[in-house]
Design an enzyme around this catalytic site. Structure first.
Site, short mmCIF file in Angstrom:
data_model
loop_
_atom_site.label_atom_id
_atom_site.label_comp_id
_atom_site.label_asym_id
_atom_site.label_seq_id
_atom_site.Cartn_x
_atom_site.Cartn_y
_atom_site.Cartn_z
N ARG A 29 0.84 -1.20 0.00
CA ARG A 29 0.00 0.00 0.00
C ARG A 29 0.88 1.25 0.00
O ARG A 29 1.58 1.54 0.97
CB ARG A 29 -0.91 0.00 1.23
CG ARG A 29 -1.74 1.26 1.42
CD ARG A 29 -2.92 1.31 0.48
NE ARG A 29 -3.82 0.19 0.70
CZ ARG A 29 -4.89 -0.07 -0.07
NH1 ARG A 29 -5.15 0.71 -1.11
NH2 ARG A 29 -5.66 -1.12 0.18
N ARG B 165 1.88 -6.38 -9.60
CA ARG B 165 2.33 -5.62 -8.43
C ARG B 165 2.65 -6.52 -7.24
O ARG B 165 3.21 -6.05 -6.24
CB ARG B 165 1.27 -4.58 -8.04
CG ARG B 165 -0.05 -5.19 -7.61
CD ARG B 165 -1.09 -4.13 -7.28
NE ARG B 165 -2.33 -4.76 -6.84
CZ ARG B 165 -3.15 -4.23 -5.96
NH1 ARG B 165 -2.88 -3.08 -5.40
NH2 ARG B 165 -4.26 -4.86 -5.62
N HIS C 273 -0.37 3.65 -10.32
CA HIS C 273 -1.28 3.97 -9.20
C HIS C 273 -0.56 4.85 -8.18
O HIS C 273 -0.25 4.41 -7.06
CB HIS C 273 -1.74 2.66 -8.58
CG HIS C 273 -2.92 2.74 -7.68
ND1 HIS C 273 -3.09 3.71 -6.73
CD2 HIS C 273 -4.01 1.94 -7.59
CE1 HIS C 273 -4.21 3.50 -6.07
NE2 HIS C 273 -4.79 2.43 -6.58
N ASP D 33 -13.58 8.27 -5.69
CA ASP D 33 -13.09 7.25 -6.60
C ASP D 33 -13.67 7.57 -7.98
O ASP D 33 -14.82 7.25 -8.26
CB ASP D 33 -13.51 5.86 -6.13
CG ASP D 33 -12.87 4.74 -6.94
OD1 ASP D 33 -12.10 5.04 -7.88
OD2 ASP D 33 -13.13 3.56 -6.63
N GLU E 293 -3.80 8.75 -10.69
CA GLU E 293 -3.28 7.58 -11.38
C GLU E 293 -3.30 7.78 -12.90
O GLU E 293 -4.35 8.06 -13.49
CB GLU E 293 -4.11 6.35 -11.00
CG GLU E 293 -4.25 6.18 -9.49
CD GLU E 293 -5.25 5.12 -9.10
OE1 GLU E 293 -5.36 4.12 -9.84
OE2 GLU E 293 -5.94 5.30 -8.08
#
Length: 354
Positions: A110, A147, A216, A260, A319
């Site tokens: 994260r 990732r 991201h 978002d 992003e």
């Protein structure tokens, strides 16, 4: 949005310092607290350094590299070829890393700049033509799998005030469940007075390769409730908090609740203006016309087990993406590169518009 999947969300030629290289035709293949500033040398020493340094290290047991130039310090890990943190010399952090980030096997980290590929967000929400090309097993994790795996360090290079690292990841047929394509990824990081990140997708197969992807980027801020994002006014976006409801941005983006959004037809530079730190962060994307803006807000942050409940005001994600109709299609034998350049300067000087 309530499911755990939704809470996770959605070779190289080295060029002179300051300009990313061009992909070659082929190429072979909790510790977070101390990583946030990454001062590999005292500030008075960094100011007089003439040669950047790339030094091997570890974080949470993962292979990593500490990069120091006269402009600042960064931490990069082999897991996901991920830039974890960057702090300018004598300044506030630019790239945010969660204090509760997990470094266990097959786990996304994260913070930093994770690479989302070969799909973005929840797999089933991707366009049908992407799902026809990129299969995934039921319950596949959000944002693909690159990732969560180790990449190969293919190049490390210093030139003047610049440090460059290049990583590759090979994805032949059968590499993952349902994966029948043949691709080679290259992730290039160039660190100087700015951050340059470029992801190249090379199609080694015999048919077109369509994927969605994102860089991201987690940006560090003084308080997300007192920052604004400029350069998106007038653009249409999908509000993913409201199940993809189409809307149009009016004025700067601000953060008062969970955010978002997928912005469409983005082409101008984007600026994050931070009143608390009196700083503008400018993002200039290449080969991308979709941008995702995300902040979990208090309620969702409390549901994320790799993020402190009170961490959400300290970050904002902007992003650089290729999602929805902007999905990336690479012809057989060809390569496409998507990138972003991140720079920063005192507030009100970036000039990225409304």
């Amino acid at each position: 949005m309530a499911s755990k999947l939704r809470t996770e969300r959605w070779g190289v030629a080295i060029a002179p310092c300051g300009k990313l290289g061009v992909p070659a035709a082929a190429m072979t293949q909790s510790a977070a607290t101390t990583a946030r500033a990454v001062p590999s040398a005292p500030l008075h020493q960094r100011r007089h350094m003439t040669t950047p340094r790339i030094e091997p290290t570890t974080i949470g047991g993962l292979t990593a590299w500490r990069v120091t130039t006269r402009f600042g310090g960064a931490l990069i890990t082999r897991r996901g070829a991920q830039l974890l943190s960057y702090t300018p010399a004598g300044g506030r952090p630019v790239i945010w890393l969660s204090e509760q980030a997990r470094y266990t096997p097959n786990t996304a980290i994260r913070g930093g700049v994770p690479v989302c590929w070969p799909w973005f967000g929840v797999y089933d929400r991707n366009p049908q033509f992407v799902r026809d090309c990129v299969a995934a097993p039921p319950g596949a994790a959000s944002h693909g799998w690159v990732r969560q795996v180790d990449w190969d360090l293919a190049e490390q290079h210093t030139d003047g005030d610049c440090a460059t690292l290049a990583f590759t990841y090979a994805a032949p047929p059968g590499h993952q469940p349902g994966w029948n394509q043949h691709a080679l990824l290259t992730l290039r990081l160039r660190l100087s007075d700015r951050i340059e990140v470029a992801l190249s997708v090379q199609n080694l197969g015999a048919s077109p390769l369509s994927t969605t992807l994102a860089l991201h980027t987690y940006l560090a801020v003084s308080d997300s409730r007192h920052v604004s994002v400029h350069g998106l006014s007038g653009l249409h976006y999908l509000d993913m908090v409201r199940e993809g409801e189409p809307r149009q941005q009016q004025g700067p983006v601000t953060f008062t609740e969970e955010t978002d959004r997928i912005y469409l037809n983005t082409s101008a530079p984007i600026s994050l203006r931070d009143a608390g730190w009196q700083r503008d962060i400018r993002l200039l994307a290449t080969n991308s016309t979709s941008t995702v803006v995300w902040n979990p807000g208090a309620a969702k942050a409390a549901r994320l087990n790799d993020m402190a409940d009170d961490a959400w005001p300290r970050m904002v994600c902007i992003e650089t993406a290729r999602v929805l109709d902007d999905a990336l299609t690479v012809a057989p034998g060809q390569s496409e590169t998507v990138g972003v350049t991140i720079s920063w300067q005192p507030a009100n000087t970036a000039g990225a518009g409304s």
